[in-house]
Write a protein that holds these residues in place. Sequence first.
Motif, mmCIF file in Angstrom:
data_model
loop_
_atom_site.group_PDB
_atom_site.id
_atom_site.type_symbol
_atom_site.label_atom_id
_atom_site.label_comp_id
_atom_site.label_asym_id
_atom_site.label_seq_id
_atom_site.Cartn_x
_atom_site.Cartn_y
_atom_site.Cartn_z
ATOM 1 N N ALA A 10 -1.256 -1.822 -6.662
ATOM 2 C CA ALA A 10 -0.060 -1.803 -5.805
ATOM 3 C C ALA A 10 0.144 -3.155 -5.130
ATOM 4 O O ALA A 10 1.274 -3.613 -4.959
ATOM 5 N N PHE A 11 -0.950 -3.803 -4.756
ATOM 6 C CA PHE A 11 -0.866 -5.124 -4.121
ATOM 7 C C PHE A 11 -0.395 -6.160 -5.135
ATOM 8 O O PHE A 11 0.451 -7.009 -4.822
ATOM 9 N N ASP A 68 1.441 -5.525 -7.748
ATOM 10 C CA ASP A 68 2.859 -5.220 -7.965
ATOM 11 C C ASP A 68 3.729 -5.869 -6.892
ATOM 12 O O ASP A 68 4.802 -6.406 -7.178
ATOM 13 N N GLU A 69 3.287 -5.823 -5.636
ATOM 14 C CA GLU A 69 4.051 -6.415 -4.534
ATOM 15 C C GLU A 69 4.110 -7.940 -4.651
ATOM 16 O O GLU A 69 5.148 -8.554 -4.410
ATOM 17 N N ARG A 73 6.609 -8.678 -7.336
ATOM 18 C CA ARG A 73 7.964 -8.429 -6.847
ATOM 19 C C ARG A 73 8.447 -9.581 -5.968
ATOM 20 O O ARG A 73 9.558 -10.088 -6.131
ATOM 21 N N LEU A 74 7.600 -10.022 -5.049
ATOM 22 C CA LEU A 74 7.973 -11.139 -4.168
ATOM 23 C C LEU A 74 8.148 -12.435 -4.951
ATOM 24 O O LEU A 74 9.066 -13.215 -4.700
#
Length: 70
Positions: free
Chosen positions: A16-17, A19-20, A23-24
């Motif tokens: 999840a980290f 993925d973030e 995304r950023l």
Amino acid sequence: RYRDCTFGDGTPIESAFVDEIIRLHDQLEWPVPWQAGDLLFARNDRFAHGRNPYSGKRKHFAQFIGSGTY
């Protein structure tokens, strides 16, 4: 995309980290409109950098400048 990410000690980074971060990175991407003869200088310790897929011929040159300590 590269997904096998770890911290410096080898501990895996949660998906999840990652993925973030992706995304950023995508949100803040600043594409360079290259033209023949262009040159770009970027401080490796200040910018995330990479390239998108391309086709055709290219010449790749790299030069490292400095003592390696900051």
